[in-house]
Design an enzyme around this catalytic site. Structure first.
Site, PDB file in Angstrom:
ATOM      1  N   SER A  44       0.883  -1.161   0.000  1.00 38.10           N
ATOM      2  CA  SER A  44       0.000   0.000   0.000  1.00 38.10           C
ATOM      3  C   SER A  44       0.917   1.205   0.000  1.00 38.10           C
ATOM      4  O   SER A  44       2.137   1.067   0.088  1.00 38.10           O
ATOM      5  CB  SER A  44      -0.857   0.000   1.263  1.00 38.10           C
ATOM      6  OG  SER A  44      -0.015   0.176   2.384  1.00 38.10           O
ATOM      7  N   LYS A  45       0.309   2.368  -0.088  1.00 37.85           N
ATOM      8  CA  LYS A  45       1.147   3.568  -0.117  1.00 37.85           C
ATOM      9  C   LYS A  45       2.077   3.599   1.095  1.00 37.85           C
ATOM     10  O   LYS A  45       3.206   4.039   1.015  1.00 37.85           O
ATOM     11  CB  LYS A  45       0.274   4.808  -0.162  1.00 37.85           C
ATOM     12  CG  LYS A  45      -0.135   5.101  -1.603  1.00 37.85           C
ATOM     13  CD  LYS A  45      -0.969   6.345  -1.722  1.00 37.85           C
ATOM     14  CE  LYS A  45      -1.689   6.295  -3.056  1.00 37.85           C
ATOM     15  NZ  LYS A  45      -2.952   7.004  -3.051  1.00 37.85           N
ATOM     16  N   ARG A  46       1.565   3.121   2.243  1.00 41.85           N
ATOM     17  CA  ARG A  46       2.390   3.150   3.444  1.00 41.85           C
ATOM     18  C   ARG A  46       3.316   1.937   3.525  1.00 41.85           C
ATOM     19  O   ARG A  46       4.260   1.915   4.278  1.00 41.85           O
ATOM     20  CB  ARG A  46       1.495   3.227   4.686  1.00 41.85           C
ATOM     21  CG  ARG A  46       1.520   4.604   5.304  1.00 41.85           C
ATOM     22  CD  ARG A  46       0.533   4.734   6.430  1.00 41.85           C
ATOM     23  NE  ARG A  46      -0.691   5.378   5.958  1.00 41.85           N
ATOM     24  CZ  ARG A  46      -1.916   4.924   6.208  1.00 41.85           C
ATOM     25  NH1 ARG A  46      -2.098   3.835   6.895  1.00 41.85           N
ATOM     26  NH2 ARG A  46      -2.971   5.571   5.767  1.00 41.85           N
ATOM     27  N   HIS A  47       3.040   0.932   2.713  1.00 40.48           N
ATOM     28  CA  HIS A  47       3.796  -0.322   2.807  1.00 40.48           C
ATOM     29  C   HIS A  47       4.505  -0.676   1.518  1.00 40.48           C
ATOM     30  O   HIS A  47       4.093  -1.580   0.800  1.00 40.48           O
ATOM     31  CB  HIS A  47       2.865  -1.460   3.213  1.00 40.48           C
ATOM     32  CG  HIS A  47       2.941  -1.726   4.675  1.00 40.48           C
ATOM     33  ND1 HIS A  47       4.006  -2.353   5.248  1.00 40.48           N
ATOM     34  CD2 HIS A  47       2.102  -1.412   5.666  1.00 40.48           C
ATOM     35  CE1 HIS A  47       3.807  -2.420   6.550  1.00 40.48           C
ATOM     36  NE2 HIS A  47       2.664  -1.855   6.825  1.00 40.48           N
TER      37      HIS A  47
END
Ligand code: GLU
Length: 638
Positions: free
Chosen positions: A308-311
């Site tokens: 994801s954007k954070r991952h």
């Protein structure tokens, strides 16, 4: 996905043949795809069938709420390949109905990133086409007309519930143990005349699809990857198709557009699998034939965490900024959940886009896909291909990222904020640390950035292009092509390099250096000075300071320098002298502080005479100012 019940392939085999939608070949093709991994013979058959498919119309339909990243590039690529392998069309459609989440430059960046990746669309918002407009915000009258159609047929109804009521209903349902609380159907009982009157008087409302109760909801659908699915009973409520702001929802606009744009196949991420029964319900309500769906597994990191954007799902432009080639990145993503076939691991996995089109088929890996670490390998392989096929193009691709890597390091060194185009990158931080102490500001005399204009970087790249893996590793390996060598580094590396010698000598000879005799030991300073003397008279201009001229002057000198070590053999009570050439090493020392890297004389040409002579002088000065590092000729040897 929890709401879906996987029926699986045994049932598939038992099912009667579905009515043909796109010809017998297409159906046969689908049967193979659904039946899981085909045997070898079937696989060949399967691949042959692919070429029999009628032209597919596929689309990539991103929302401009962010930039293109690995997962979305892969979706775009699979759709592109299917269109191209069947001689069909690939469309780009912008799904911008959620106006509140639009990122201002996302549309522009999407075009740039797709073009960089080499995915050309046949129809799209910027180029138009027969089925336009291709931006959903420009198609509102089309959606309104279709919503009206469903309202007129009693397959949709207006919902006047306030957001507060809906919240309340949700809370109550959750308290009663509902996992996915849906709409309670409150407004479905409002009579048509009352609904019309309230709407005409301006009362805020949305429009909901009447999912159940009129025979238009067919839950079962057949997915290219996951086989037959149906939602868990009660998991699909009367969902919204037109929001209170008059914009359609994703589900509705997506279905209307895919139908009107004559999309035949939809390949998308498995996160959309759960929405597909809603879509199928809408197709059925309109009496339209749904496209063939294929939901490809979600990407995860090695810890099985969804990207994801954070991952770790890094946006595509940052791969370009790091010096990855678009050919390598496409090759990398195509292998995330797809492979050309059995026995194609290793180098035969290396494909350009034409080869992917040639080999493409619709047998995808089922389930989550862990991203691989093959990107550096693939970048090197595509580098090698491009070095042969189009070296100028290769250089144009890598020079800007190398320049960015240099500027990023300079920013970090100076403690300045990151460059706007720089994306935080762990490998870059490591590189920087590895350059310490050479790169720390505490180093009193350096390093200084010598030259980093694009023409210079291009020449530096040519020196070491065969070893290029990505921009950061290239800059790290060739740091002294871009920065000067600090005195401290000269001192440290000379003592390391001299560890295996007692003395240095220059052979002298009238015939060949190899046959000459050894005279008195020389200090490294003396030997380095001999290089300065040999080079001093060559003019600095480009036509004089050439590889040929430098070779003529330096080769005999380099060959004549030897390091000697006396080894005492106790058993024979004798001393043996070991001899090793050291001319090349001393040049590598004063040029690059013994750092491995490109050939020495071509490097001197790229550095230029002024920089080369400055390095020789600095190397001499740094050793002269710290005699402890120097294995010099001592009084007793002379
Ligand atoms: N707009 C959706 C997205 O951003 C499209 C999903 C689909 O392909 O249907 O992913």
């Amino acid at each position: 996905m929890r709401a879906l019940h996987h029926v699986g392939s045994p049932l598939l085999r038992a099912l009667p043949r579905a009515p043909l939608t796109a010809g017998a070949a297409n159906w046969t093709f689908k049967r193979f795809a659904f039946a899981g991994r085909p045997e070898k013979v079937e696989q060949n058959l399967y691949q042959a069938r692919t070429s029999l498919m009628p032209p597919a119309r596929t689309r990539f339909a991103p929302s401009p709420t962010g930039y293109l990243h690995l997962g979305s590039l892969r979706t775009a690529l699979f759709n592109y390949l299917l269109a191209k392998t069947t001689g069909g069309q690939f469309l780009l459609r912008l799904e911008d109905t959620d106006q509140t989440r639009i990122v201002s430059d996302a549309e522009q960046r999407l075009y740039e990133d797709m073009k960089w990746a080499g995915l050309k669309w046949d129809e799209g918002p910027d180029i138009g086409g027969k089925f336009g407009p291709y931006k959903q915000s420009e198609r509102l009258p089309i959606y309104r007309q279709h919503v009206q159609e469903l309202l007129d047929q009693g397959k949709a109804y207006r919902c006047f519930c306030s957001p507060e009521r809906l919240d309340e209903v949700k809370k109550l349902a959750m308290a009663a143990g509902a996992e996915m609380p849906g709409y309670d159907g409150h407004c479905s009982h409002i009579s048509v005349p009352e609904s019309e009157r309230r709407a005409a008087s301006g009362e805020a409302h949305c429009v909901r699809f009447k999912t159940h109760g009129h025979g238009n909801f067919e839950p079962l659908f057949n997915d290219l990857v996951y086989g037959f699915y149906k939602p868990m009973p009660g998991s699909v409520d009367d969902f919204i198709i037109m929001k209170r702001d008059g914009f359609p929802t994703y589900h509705f606009a997506n279905v209307v557009d895919d139908h009107l744009m004559e999309i035949t196949h939809v390949i998308r991420g498995a996160e959309w699998l759960v929405s597909t029964p809603r879509h199928v319900g809408l197709y059925n309500a309109f009496g339209w034939q749904p496209p063939t769906f294929g939901h490809v597994g979600l990407l995860t990191d090695p810890q099985k965490q969804k990207l994801s954007k954070r991952h770790g799902d890094i946006d595509i432009a940052s791969y370009r900024n790091k010096g990855y080639l678009s050919e390598a990145l496409l090759n990398y993503v195509v292998l995330l959940g797809w492979s050309a076939g059995q026995g194609t691991k290793g180098t035969s996995e290396v494909m350009n886009i034409e080869q992917m089109i040639e080999k493409f088929h619709l047998r995808f890996t089922r389930g989550d896909i862990c991203v691989s670490n093959k990107l550096d390998f693939l970048n090197s392989k595509h580098r090698d291909k491009l070095l042969v096929q189009s070296p100028k193009y290769l250089q144009a691709q890598v020079v800007p990222p190398i320049s960015l890597a240099i500027r990023t390091l300079e920013q970090k060194r100076a403690g300045l904020p990151q460059l706007p185009e720089e994306v935080p990158d762990h490998s870059m931080a490591t590189t920087f640390d590895q350059l310490v102490p050479a790169m720390t500001p505490s180093c009193s005399d350096g390093p200084g950035l010598i030259n980093h204009n694009e023409a210079y970087i291009g020449k530096a790249f040519e020196l070491d292009q065969r070893n290029y893996v990505n921009a950061a590793s290239f800059v790290q390996r060739n740091r002294y092509l871009f920065w000067t060598v600090p005195s401290k580094v000269y001192q440290q590396t000379l003592s390391e390099g001299m560890r295996e010698f007692d003395h240095l000598f220059i052979r002298t000879s009238e015939t060949t250096p190899e046959q000459g005799h050894i005279d008195a030991p020389r200090s490294a300073v003396e030997i380095t000075t001999a290089f300065a003397d040999a080079l001093r008279d060559i003019p600095a201009d480009e036509s004089s300071w050439t590889v040929k001229r430098l070779q003529e002057v330096l080769n005999p000198l380099m060959k004549s320098i030897v390091g000697l070590r006396s080894i005492i053999d106790d058993s024979k009570s004798s001393t043996e002298t070991r001899e090793k050439p050291w001319g090349f090493s001393i040049v590598r020392w004063f040029l690059f502080a013994l750092q491995p890297g490109p050939a020495l004389i071509p490097s001197m040409v790229v550095l230029g005479k002024t920089e080369t002579m400055a390095r020789i002088q600095k190397a001499i000065d740094s050793v002269a100012s710290d005699p402890s590092t120097e294995k010099s000729a001592t009084a007793e040897h002379v």
